[in-house]
Write an enzyme that holds these catalytic residues in place. Sequence first.
Site, mmCIF file in Angstrom:
data_model
loop_
_atom_site.group_PDB
_atom_site.id
_atom_site.type_symbol
_atom_site.label_atom_id
_atom_site.label_comp_id
_atom_site.label_asym_id
_atom_site.label_seq_id
_atom_site.Cartn_x
_atom_site.Cartn_y
_atom_site.Cartn_z
ATOM 1 N N CYS A 177 0.828 -1.204 0.000
ATOM 2 C CA CYS A 177 0.000 0.000 0.000
ATOM 3 C C CYS A 177 0.867 1.261 0.000
ATOM 4 C CB CYS A 177 -0.916 -0.015 1.219
ATOM 5 S SG CYS A 177 -1.967 1.432 1.297
ATOM 6 N N CYS A 202 -11.345 0.229 -45.932
ATOM 7 C CA CYS A 202 -11.013 1.605 -45.545
ATOM 8 C C CYS A 202 -12.238 2.505 -45.642
ATOM 9 C CB CYS A 202 -9.899 2.131 -46.451
ATOM 10 S SG CYS A 202 -9.467 3.847 -46.120
#
Lengths: 466, 438
Positions: free
Chosen positions: A134, A341
């Site tokens: 922590c 495309c």
Amino acid sequence: MTDITSNCGGIISPNPFWLASAPPTNSGPQIMRAFDAGWGGAVWKTLGQPIQNVSSRFGATTWKNNRGVGFNNIELITDRPLESNFREIYEVKKKYPKHSVIVSLMVETREEWKEFIQRSIDAGADGLELNFGCPHGMCERGMGSAVGQEPKVNERITSWAKEFSTIPVLIKLTPNVSDIRPHGLAAKRGGADGVTLINTIKSIIGVNIDTFVPEPSVGNASSNGGYCGAAVKPIALHMVAQLAREKEFGIPISGIGGITNWRDAVEFLLLGSSNVQVCTEVMLRGYRIVEDMIEGLTTYMREKNFAKLDDFIGKSLPSYSEWGDLNLNYETVAKINADKCIGCQLCMVACHDGAHQCIHPNPNGSRVPVVDEAECVGCNLCQIVCPVVDCIDMVAVANGFKPASWNNHIEAGALLRPKRDRTRIRRRGCARSKIDYLDRVHDALPRRQREVRTRGGDAGRRATRP
Amino acid sequence: MTTKLPIARSESVFEDYKSALNDSQAAVEANRCLYCYDAPCIKACPTEINIPEFIRKIATNNVRGSAKTIFDSNILGMSCARVCPVEVLCVGDCVYNAMGVPPIQIGKLQRYATDIAYAKKWQYYEAGKATGKSVGLIGAGPASLAAAHELRRYGHACTVYEKRDVVGGLNTTGVAPYKMKADRAVDEVEWILSIGGIDVKTGVSIPDDVSWDELAKKHNALFLGFGLGPDSELRVPGQDFGGVYGAVDYIEKMKLGLVSVADVKHAVVVGGGNTAIDAVRELRGLGIESVTMIYRGVEIGMSGYQHEWNAAKEEGVRALWRTLPTAFDGRDGRVSGVRCISLDDQKQPINGTEHALPAQLVLLAIGQAKLDALVKAMPDVKTDKGRIAVDANGFTGRKGVFAGGDAANGGKEVVNAAAEGKRAARAIHEYLVGGGSQ
């Protein structure tokens, strides 16, 4: 039959999905609901001497309207009475004997460690996870990442825990170190049965630009917190892999960090995790996400003919190489699939401004850009920005050169393919727009810089041995 | 100059057909934009608004900058956001269409940014340093307003001559109220005029009240943006019955005052263009049960936008195709029905197909008269099918005289008028600083 039973340091669970020690594992009723949803194990919210939490505890990174892509917290360990926690651990284990309950602990003295470990074992825990990770609040009191950053302290406390414990002990490591390996090895020397990584990354999630107070703001101030969520996965994957391939290490890893779905979990397992732990995505979406995780993992294993987790744990480690061993003669170029495309031209602007100026407007007026393959360096940027699935392929080129790494080249004179000449523009066959573009860029540079650019190119070529 | 609109206007009953986006909706939609490079949506916009850029600025919560990006290209960006046929312009060219994904709602995002700019009273533009030059603009519609605003930025004085009492042209008097109401159009005019130095003279007809010669003496350049004339008439028996109106005329009455449809059970609109479609939707919106469009062509051949016609159909409008009105029936001086005949493929009447429809209201949307007669007095200003002939910069061929908007293009969108006005303003500026004067 696909078996997803997992074994992490001797802790057996019906599946490799554990809830990480965090708010989702704060209480017995929560964990029972999580087990009902399908989670294989849970690491109880860290127990220690009672603390007081702040109000306003979480902050999040929002990207393109996606909230919580990154996440941080300044919450500390449990703030519930220890008696309640231990009683609920007992009740959960009684009701769910096959599911794993791992108790996360964070205390200071040898006596405290002894007491907390004994009470956890008495409550029926399957394992312990020592919270050495922590990075906020508790480390200021000499615990959490303060331990994880000191291999000697880590090793000493780990050995105490092993002395007092009859159940497996995992060490949860902090990523707030320059190299994870000494810390993993310290845990191993202390006798740990495995390690858990990564804990959260020390962070400031953001600043309120109207009040000028960083977030999450506690009145008129904030503090650094622990960063987690999807955005941290790459950091976690690296640290897991770095320890997993360390020859002297050799103990199990419980992987954490940005895991949101089964695909993430598979990646952690491929890089050497024995199982995974999840927190942030559950905080954001609930326990129910485990259904897809189990299904996705099982389907993946079936498709790949993996009967059990061990069949693929660590399978990607041999491909995690040093840069100096990569094949410099491997070459790819981008191919745009004109049928797919949509003409957004994001590849073109990315290539021009962010890469190697080899994608150009189509000379016939179509919006499908064209790749100057002779100039393409195969960097992947166009493929990354393309919004259409499978529209841009990075295709390997047979250039006739035998595989050769930098190390081969330095040590044995292996032949490298010629570098792309980025200063001399080939006029013939090169799209007009590119010539104009590069000429403009070149002309805009101050004279001295122009010369440096040109010389740099020549010098670069000489550095490559024929 | 402020235009005071009557409070009681029939258009008030209409609600927005395309609703405004709230903050959350705008954020979701803006973040969906791919931010294309050299984007097709920009090219589809006559004013070439940098659409991906203004959308990105909404996404980053730089709304002030977003609206500026819009206004930099199109000072009528607020009304265009509402009235543009985006389906056939920017939205129609969004690359998402090619991907099979719903296109970005560009019009709604533009409305979001510009509405906030108006609500917050953001000002972006200052008049340029006075040049001593003066430009006269005929008509106070979108083309002249766009031109005048641009000319003020260059520092030229502007006088706008408007024959009506209201400003804004068709934006005020003609836009379908479910797209924009008259008061909003007037808000826009006032916002544009706030740059200062634009003198608007309403109730002044050119050349009746001020002759071309006088204008030429007063101003260094002229911009002709007077639009189109009255509705074309259908020369058939009974056209003078009460209850037979030109559509543009009737719409203006509804937008600027009250029309009564209490006694109208059946209404007929003649025509197949966008004015006809606006008219049928508006009549339905006013509460008329039976609204029929009569068009001499077929559905796919109509000049009105298909997306607008589809909406009309959904709203319960019906159409008679290949149909020609031959006479209006009436009682006590008021129209009571329309007599029609069907047409063949060559649009010739088919004998024996005569039929009649009941109608207490008939709107004629078969075009508007051209005002080319107005400029007859000016040598070198040429006309083509009633339109003022201009080059790409709006130059008429007569020194110092430019034109744009419906008067020159024959009747297009507001966004075309805005583009043409701005383009002409640049040409006028070049002409003026080049020393031209007459």
